[in-house]
Design a protein around this motif. Sequence first.
Motif, PDB file in Angstrom:
ATOM      1  N   VAL A 279      14.040 -89.451  62.229  1.00 16.72           N
ATOM      2  CA  VAL A 279      15.180 -88.588  61.905  1.00 16.72           C
ATOM      3  C   VAL A 279      15.220 -87.380  62.841  1.00 16.72           C
ATOM      4  O   VAL A 279      16.291 -86.884  63.193  1.00 16.72           O
ATOM      5  N   ASP A 280      14.047 -86.914  63.268  1.00 17.24           N
ATOM      6  CA  ASP A 280      13.981 -85.743  64.133  1.00 17.24           C
ATOM      7  C   ASP A 280      14.554 -85.992  65.518  1.00 17.24           C
ATOM      8  O   ASP A 280      14.745 -85.056  66.287  1.00 17.24           O
ATOM      9  N   ARG A 284      22.030 -83.239  66.164  1.00 14.00           N
ATOM     10  CA  ARG A 284      22.559 -82.398  65.097  1.00 14.00           C
ATOM     11  C   ARG A 284      23.992 -81.994  65.443  1.00 14.00           C
ATOM     12  O   ARG A 284      24.426 -82.095  66.588  1.00 14.00           O
ATOM     13  N   ARG A 305      22.519 -87.431  61.438  1.00 15.68           N
ATOM     14  CA  ARG A 305      21.336 -86.977  60.713  1.00 15.68           C
ATOM     15  C   ARG A 305      21.605 -86.960  59.214  1.00 15.68           C
ATOM     16  O   ARG A 305      20.797 -87.466  58.420  1.00 15.68           O
TER      17      ARG A 305
END
Length: 659
Positions: A279-280, A284, A305
């Motif tokens: 997920v990182d 974003r 995300r």
Amino acid sequence: MVLVFQQSDTAGDSLPDDVVAAQLATSDIADRTVESTDAFVFGAGIVNERSGQATGESFAVITPFALLLIVGVLFVAYRDLFDVALGLLGTLLVLVWMGGFMGWAGIGVTQIIIAVPFLLVGLSIDYALHVVMRYREARADDPDRSPREAMRAGLAGVTVALAATTFTTAVGFTSNLVSSIASIRQFGLVSAFGIVSAFVVFAGLLPALKLELDGLLERLGFDRRKRAFGTGTSAVNRLLGVGATAARRVPVAIVLVALVVSAGGGYAATDIDTSINQVDFLPRDSPDWMDSLPGPLRPGDYELRENVVFLNDKFVQSRDRSEVQILVEGPVTSPDTLDRLAAARESVGESSTPITLASGRPSVDGPLSVIRRVSARNETVAQVVAERDADGDGIPDRDLRAVYDAVYAAAPDEAAGVVYREGGEYRAVRLSVAIRGGSDTGTVTSEMRAVAASIEDGSDLTATATGQPVINELVQRELLTTLVETFLVTLGVIVSFLTVIFYRRYGTLSLGAVTMVPVVFALSWILGAMYLLGIPFNTETAIIASIAIGIGVDYAIHISERFVEELSDGGDPVAALETTLAGTGGALLASATTTAGGFGVLLFALVPSLQRFGLVTGSAIVFAFASSVVVLPSLLVLWWRYLGTDAAVDDSTAGTTGD
């Protein structure tokens, strides 16, 4: 949730173009036909497409900022438009050569390879600054020198340092060739080629272009004598003189403080996080201030995300990346085997990373699950199970061979998925545990290994926790081990090379090791900073060590080489340091500012992995510079006091120990 299944005959990790196009088309269909604003389509192709788009938009935004920063610093350092243009021309040539090499070698652009142009820009600027500034110093030292004589004198002082820097930096990056990860090997190879290209361009081509250009401009009436950056009485000169002042007054204290901080960083590195969370890596949404950018630069909105977090929280996923397999080998027909598996299921339920179903139980599939499913629809199997359940808890606890035989006879495909037999003998059983998406791989590994250990405890069984999350974690740990091993090998090669160079030039056997000490300091500082900032050591940050070593050796060699050169001209250690930090230190300051700034602008990227890479790499360059201009001068003074007697310098320096 509506699931759409796609089929492709293409092998490999990358998705075919038609599969990606179909997923994007599905997303468009959902936007047109589903009225709910909460609807979205998610898939690997969409992730790849949106991530690539976010990376492209990130560079579209940050490239102008990086260019303005670099050109601005170069104007401050050079104070000359023509020298700036020459430096940028040489940098462009290095990048073109790098691109041609990648084409010939069949190496594509990856997220790690993206870092190479930033690195080569910084190194090219560093080389150009050293050549031009030493040329300016040579002309200032003797006004009667012709430009050609000044260039010859300047290159005589800096070419050996550039060659040593090229070799040692290339070795630092070539050490990545031992990595088991292809993208990191390619990063090391492309970086090494680019570094050698930079030496050829800036030690060979740039001096010739500089002489021809200056000769032409002087014939036209332009004065081409310029002061070297950092010399004189400027604020920059006073700033660079801090290292020499500290070396004169408290060299031992400076080295001790650096040693203590480095020891703390090294200790923190032993506990640095090696986990990876997919997920990182997802882009974003852009910050609000980017909405005010001009249309071509304004990035889009990314909800990947938020979407994947929603899916991970609300739905059980059966992807390889979300499953852990526990393989149990040995006498799996022992009476207590299925009881052990039942107890392991309870242990899974007490862990934090597995999926919890609506029933409140963990999502675990294995021999017990299959036996119960087949028993529910097959009376023969149900009777066999009941007859072999001595304590009536629904779990067979005797003659398990007959139970396995019955399940294989009734449902061979299901049985083969959880019970392995060979030659009529049952060899192993398998548990499959569904893991929450986005779980920390380190936590997953420790919890599932604890479950496997509970199965083994007090038995002849062997239980192994595996699966993609566990494999990812072990790969990250191996990366850290590889870092230590390759660093030690690289350190040995570089120290040996520097020892030979300094002995041949100055007769000292110890200066090579002293020069490498601040490089080790800087590396330990960046690992400690990663620990404090909570930045994991994984595939995206594994190349930091190469950059820290490469840049750190570059800076340290220039300082040490210039220091001993100044000593050989008859100066005392402190005076030699002042001259070194004013001239060579000024070039290093301009180089470090442009390189760290070029990486630092990655903090404005939309992709978190690029942000972390920019932060860590920029910090590594700052640490390498600080270690070279603050710590190394004190080390050099102490080296001269206690070990410098083995240096074959000019007789006029004999007996000088500094204050």
